[in-house]
Design an enzyme around this catalytic site. Structure first.
Site, PDB file in Angstrom:
ATOM      1  N   GLU B  62       0.814  -1.228   0.000  1.00 61.75           N
ATOM      2  CA  GLU B  62       0.000   0.000   0.000  1.00 61.75           C
ATOM      3  C   GLU B  62       0.842   1.271   0.000  1.00 61.75           C
ATOM      4  O   GLU B  62       0.492   2.249  -0.657  1.00 61.75           O
ATOM      5  CB  GLU B  62      -0.967   0.021   1.190  1.00 61.75           C
ATOM      6  CG  GLU B  62      -2.181  -0.873   1.033  1.00 61.75           C
ATOM      7  CD  GLU B  62      -1.887  -2.341   1.297  1.00 61.75           C
ATOM      8  OE1 GLU B  62      -0.782  -2.664   1.793  1.00 61.75           O
ATOM      9  OE2 GLU B  62      -2.760  -3.173   1.007  1.00 61.75           O
ATOM     10  N   HIS B 130     -10.736  -5.049   8.181  1.00 61.35           N
ATOM     11  CA  HIS B 130     -11.146  -4.819   6.789  1.00 61.35           C
ATOM     12  C   HIS B 130     -12.228  -3.755   6.681  1.00 61.35           C
ATOM     13  O   HIS B 130     -12.511  -3.283   5.592  1.00 61.35           O
ATOM     14  CB  HIS B 130     -11.636  -6.122   6.153  1.00 61.35           C
ATOM     15  CG  HIS B 130     -10.533  -7.068   5.782  1.00 61.35           C
ATOM     16  ND1 HIS B 130      -9.752  -7.702   6.707  1.00 61.35           N
ATOM     17  CD2 HIS B 130     -10.063  -7.469   4.573  1.00 61.35           C
ATOM     18  CE1 HIS B 130      -8.865  -8.460   6.100  1.00 61.35           C
ATOM     19  NE2 HIS B 130      -9.017  -8.337   4.802  1.00 61.35           N
TER      20      HIS B 130
END
Lengths: 327, 328
Positions: B62, B130
């Protein structure tokens, strides 16, 4: 191909280093005068050969992403010492209108694209810049500078990994100066050579004497040519030593005095002057040093004459298209 | 006009942007070859149409995805990167918060970062690593723009505005909307300006301000309340930063009652900023204290009954509005 180190280039390398030293010597001096230079000044004393050697090996289209110790990279790139000094003083006529100070200097017009002072972040930015060069199929590369201390950050791993997977034209230049704040190399790095990690990313990892400006130049030149030719990223580790601390207020009480003195004997400028004098190319160092001092004098005079920007200007430059003026 | 899902509308915006501007490229984890095959996913078949130069599958990395966007945008490209799930934005946040949002300022206006970060958000029985609504972290960063669509036309129009905005824009996409919400979408390059709220439902009694998937919850509540004779006005913010304060205040001045709704937790949530804005501007015009409806201050739970418990419901909204009307 071995690059030609002609007389003109060799004088350029010397005069770059001498200018960087004179500029930063003045910064050290000014930083002792309370209020003249706001904030913390971080210099590249002792690392001038890396700045001059790598930056002069670049072509005009190549891009620089740099870090805390950026003055050398900027001066070697030809950034105007006047606006640079004014910026470091936080003045209105500074390169970045006083918004940067010493820490976040940028001169996109000269392809000094960005400076990050989040340790280890610059390699990610450099990888992104190299992506753009690759995407546009430019014959150009990006040089990103960071230290051996920064190499402890995971961001450096991510940048090297993605650059290698995509064969991006980025040269990771690790200025291994043996220090990360007050932590010595053995305390922050488990291996002697950071470049040993490069083969793990399928890229060449070259180690050079970072105090030998010609060795740095030759290695950087070769690796940058390979980057531009589409061979993917490369890693260049330049072994040197941090002669000043992490900021001019850092008295380096944790540094072994004998070690510092030993490295002082390997001063990159003195070493190069000796080489040039031995070869009969340099009669006297005085002319180049005088010229550097004059340039710095003029830069300080320019910076002193420039006012501080008005406080309200702090509200500017956040957005290209300011909030409230959309569409 | 064609009826499309939110996911299809986003896909159309991405296709148009790629067609219109060679500087636009997409990057992210699984945006080309995904483990899921679903025609309502926003990047479905874009790799096949535009090729791997324009549509880049990245390593699971990321910070590198965000660094790619910052570095490439500073060079003049218009990256559109995807962060697969809002909590993973924390891994990308240094690049977006400390670099994309700040380096223009630090450069004295010399640099700019025309990048777009698409963040996939929402609740999907995966637990709090998540699912986590972090929009108020982002709106607290000067230098960013933060948008949050609720329907297909806005998802397309806001994304097109984001891609061609010269500043860094984060667009938060709620995944359940990808396939659950279908509506008409204008053809072609029709943009929704950043910073203009939408009146989702007109009403005279109470102003409710919300965004994203919660807009649909608010509209459900408004239907229930209408049967009881309470007319709820629902404003869909569409952009959180810039914020359309004028539309919010005009509505509050009309109704005299104010409620905020979001799926993010309550404490220091975006609703707190809205309440403060309203209180500062129209204290004397309010018939009752403003109210916040939000998730409880807990991480998003996994088990379905607890996940449902987390999400503010239409019943809760209706009850809050009812109480507000009754006590004023």
């Amino acid at each position: 191909m071995q690059p030609q180190l002609d007389r003109h280039l060799r004088f350029t390398l010397l005069s770059d280093m001498v200018l960087i030293r004179a500029f930063e010597d003045r910064i050290s001096e000014l930083s002792r005068e309370r209020g003249r230079l706001p904030g913390m000044q971080i210099t590249c004393h002792g690392q001038e050969a890396i700045a001059a050697g790598v930056v002069r090996a670049m072509i005009e289209q190549d891009v620089i992403v740099t870090n805390h110790r950026s003055h050398g990279h900027m001066l070697a790139r030809g950034v105007d010492p006047k606006t640079l000094m004014a910026e470091i003083m936080g003045k209105r006529d500074g390169l970045n209108r006083g918004k940067s100070g010493t820490l976040h200097l940028a001169d996109p017009g000269r392809n000094v694209l960005m400076t990050s002072t989040v340790v280890g972040a610059a390699p990610l930015l450099g990888m992104g810049a190299a992506f753009a060069q690759n995407y546009r199929q430019e014959q150009a590369a990006t040089c990103v500078f960071f230290g051996d201390g920064a190499a402890a950050e995971g961001s450096v791993h991510e940048a090297m990994n993605m650059a290698a997977v995509w064969k991006l034209p980025v040269l990771f230049v690790c200025e291994s100066n043996r220090w990360a704040g007050a932590q010595g190399h053995d305390e922050h790095c488990p291996i002697e050579r950071v470049a040993d990690r490069a083969p793990g990313y399928a890229m060449p990892g070259v180690v050079v004497d970072g105090n030998d400006v010609e060795a740095v130049y030759i290695a950087a030149h070769r690796l940058l040519e390979a980057c531009r030719a589409g061979k993917g990223p490369a890693f260049l580790e330049c072994l040197t030593y941090r002669m000043h601390g992490h900021g001019e207020m850092d008295v380096q009480h944790y540094v072994d005095k004998d070690e510092l003195a030993a490295w002082d004997k390997r001063d990159p400028i003195e070493l190069y002057i000796e080489v040039l004098q031995t070869e009969g190319l340099l009669d006297s160092r005085d002319a180049v040093e005088q010229q550097a001092v004059q340039t710095v004098d003029a830069a300080v005079a320019f910076a002193d004459a420039s006012p501080y920007p008005p406080p309200e200007e702090a509200l500017e430059h956040i957005y290209v298209q300011p909030i409230g003026q959309e569409g | 006009m064609t009826v499309k899902s939110v996911g299809q509308a986003i896909a159309e915006a991405l296709s148009l942007a790629l067609e219109m501007d060679e500087g636009v490229f997409l990057a992210g984890e699984g945006i080309g070859t995904s483990i899921n095959i679903n025609p309502h996913l926003p990047t479905h078949q874009l790799l096949e149409r535009f090729g791997a130069r324009r549509v880049r599958d990245t390593p699971v990395s990321e910070a590198a995805i965000a660094g790619l966007a910052v570095g490439a945008s500073c060079m003049g490209l218009k990256p559109v990167v995807e962060i697969m799930y809002f909590p993973f934005f924390t891994l990308a946040s240094d690049m977006i918060i400390n670099h994309a949002a700040k380096l223009r300022y630090l450069s004295g206006g010399l640099s700019s970062f025309p990048l777009t970060v698409r963040i996939k958000s929402g609740l999907f029985s995966a637990g709090c690593q998540h699912s986590h609504y972090l929009e108020s972290w982002l709106t607290h960063v000067p230098g960013l723009k933060v948008v949050y669509p609720s329907n297909p036309a806005d998802a397309k129009g806001l994304l097109l505005s984001a891609v061609f905005d010269p500043d860094p824009v984060v667009i938060i996409e709620e995944m359940p909307l990808y396939w659950s919400i279908h509506d008409e979408v204008p053809e072609g390059d029709v943009r929704v300006p950043l910073g203009q709220a939408r009146l989702a439902r007109q009403g005279r009694d109470v102003t409710l301000v919300t965004y994203g998937g919660a807009v649909h919850v608010a509209l459900q509540a408004a239907d229930v309340l209408a049967e009881e004779g309470i007319a709820l006005e629902v404003i869909d913010l569409r952009s959180l930063l810039p914020l359309d304060t004028a539309t919010v205040l005009a509505s509050v001045r009309k109704t005299g009652r104010f409620v905020t709704l979001h799926d993010a937790t309550r404490f220091c949530g975006f609703g707190a900023e809205l309440v403060a804005t309203v209180a500062e501007a129209c204290h004397g015009e309010l018939k009752a204290p403003p109210r916040r409806v939000a998730a409880p201050d807990i991480p998003v739970p996994f088990t379905p009954p607890q996940e449902d418990f987390y999400r503010p419901s239409a019943e809760t909204v209706a009850a809050t509005v009812r109480e507000l009307v009754r006590t004023s």
